[in-house]
Design a protein around this motif. Sequence first.
Motif, short mmCIF file in Angstrom:
data_model
loop_
_atom_site.label_atom_id
_atom_site.label_comp_id
_atom_site.label_asym_id
_atom_site.label_seq_id
_atom_site.Cartn_x
_atom_site.Cartn_y
_atom_site.Cartn_z
N GLU A 125 -7.56 11.90 -4.09
CA GLU A 125 -7.62 13.35 -3.95
C GLU A 125 -6.25 14.01 -3.79
O GLU A 125 -6.01 15.07 -4.36
CB GLU A 125 -8.49 13.72 -2.75
CG GLU A 125 -9.94 13.33 -2.93
CD GLU A 125 -10.80 13.82 -1.80
OE1 GLU A 125 -11.75 14.55 -2.10
OE2 GLU A 125 -10.51 13.48 -0.63
N SER A 126 -5.38 13.39 -3.00
CA SER A 126 -4.09 14.03 -2.73
C SER A 126 -3.10 13.01 -2.20
O SER A 126 -3.48 11.90 -1.80
CB SER A 126 -4.25 15.17 -1.72
OG SER A 126 -4.69 14.66 -0.48
N THR A 127 -1.83 13.39 -2.23
CA THR A 127 -0.76 12.56 -1.66
C THR A 127 0.11 13.43 -0.76
O THR A 127 0.17 14.66 -0.93
CB THR A 127 0.11 11.93 -2.77
OG1 THR A 127 0.76 12.97 -3.49
CG2 THR A 127 -0.72 11.08 -3.70
N LYS A 128 0.78 12.78 0.16
CA LYS A 128 1.66 13.49 1.10
C LYS A 128 2.77 12.53 1.50
O LYS A 128 2.52 11.33 1.67
CB LYS A 128 0.83 13.90 2.32
CG LYS A 128 1.59 14.56 3.43
CD LYS A 128 0.61 14.93 4.54
CE LYS A 128 1.31 15.01 5.87
NZ LYS A 128 0.41 15.27 6.97
N VAL A 129 3.98 13.04 1.65
CA VAL A 129 5.11 12.22 2.09
C VAL A 129 5.56 12.69 3.46
O VAL A 129 5.82 13.89 3.66
CB VAL A 129 6.28 12.30 1.08
CG1 VAL A 129 7.47 11.49 1.59
CG2 VAL A 129 5.85 11.81 -0.29
N ASN A 130 5.65 11.77 4.40
CA ASN A 130 6.15 12.05 5.75
C ASN A 130 7.48 11.35 5.92
O ASN A 130 7.63 10.18 5.56
CB ASN A 130 5.17 11.54 6.81
CG ASN A 130 3.81 12.18 6.72
OD1 ASN A 130 3.71 13.37 6.48
ND2 ASN A 130 2.77 11.39 6.91
N GLU A 131 8.45 12.04 6.48
CA GLU A 131 9.75 11.44 6.78
C GLU A 131 9.63 10.63 8.07
O GLU A 131 9.06 11.11 9.04
CB GLU A 131 10.83 12.50 6.92
CG GLU A 131 11.07 13.31 5.65
CD GLU A 131 11.55 12.47 4.48
OE1 GLU A 131 12.36 11.55 4.69
OE2 GLU A 131 11.10 12.74 3.35
N ILE A 172 -1.83 8.41 0.78
CA ILE A 172 -2.69 8.70 -0.36
C ILE A 172 -4.13 8.82 0.15
O ILE A 172 -4.68 7.86 0.70
CB ILE A 172 -2.58 7.60 -1.43
CG1 ILE A 172 -1.13 7.48 -1.90
CG2 ILE A 172 -3.53 7.89 -2.60
CD1 ILE A 172 -0.85 6.30 -2.80
N ASN A 173 -4.71 10.02 0.01
CA ASN A 173 -6.09 10.29 0.46
C ASN A 173 -7.05 10.03 -0.69
O ASN A 173 -6.79 10.44 -1.82
CB ASN A 173 -6.21 11.74 0.92
CG ASN A 173 -5.29 12.03 2.09
OD1 ASN A 173 -5.42 11.40 3.13
ND2 ASN A 173 -4.37 12.94 1.91
N PHE A 174 -8.16 9.35 -0.38
CA PHE A 174 -9.11 9.01 -1.43
C PHE A 174 -10.54 9.06 -0.92
O PHE A 174 -10.79 9.06 0.28
CB PHE A 174 -8.82 7.61 -1.99
CG PHE A 174 -8.98 6.50 -1.00
CD1 PHE A 174 -10.21 5.87 -0.82
CD2 PHE A 174 -7.91 6.08 -0.23
CE1 PHE A 174 -10.36 4.85 0.11
CE2 PHE A 174 -8.05 5.06 0.70
CZ PHE A 174 -9.28 4.45 0.87
#
Length: 185
Positions: free
Chosen positions: A82-88, A98-100
Amino acid sequence: MTSELKNTDPTEQETASEKKQRYKENVFGIGGCILIAVAIAFAFSFLFNLPTSSEDKQEASAIASYSVGDPIVFSNITYLVESTKVNELKDGASELVINFKVENIGSSPVIITDGMFILIDDKNRQYETELFNSDFPGSINPGLTKEGHVSFEIPIGTSSNYQLAIREDMFDFGGANYKYVEIDI
């Protein structure tokens, strides 16, 4: 003095000789088993590797490459990234989340674990999941859909193009059917 004489009965000497022979057979038998076990482990290490050459990766990509939002259908499960996100992170790395969703379209329960996901960058480096930062749905009964997310620790700024390799079964014993999702960050 007669009580200190050694028994020189030939049948007991033969028994001692047989014991030595049996000992040698056991030692070589155990060594042979260890050698066979090492050979099997070595063979399985090759069976479980993903394609590593760029040609293998391109061939696999051409066969089954998906984008975020595309349904990824296997024989008994369907994934939807569904979506991706990058955290430092503090240590000079990033965390790719990675959300699925996953739906069990089969007739028996399936189990979703970290062993079903590997991240590959554009230099063919493979990243394992961050188990404690991921949330896997676990067991899913037929007809049900569950959500989860998988996390990977990646170096900052080294790549912006990744592929998420997903396999249908964690117990495939080398016959993995991988499908690839293009992840651009």
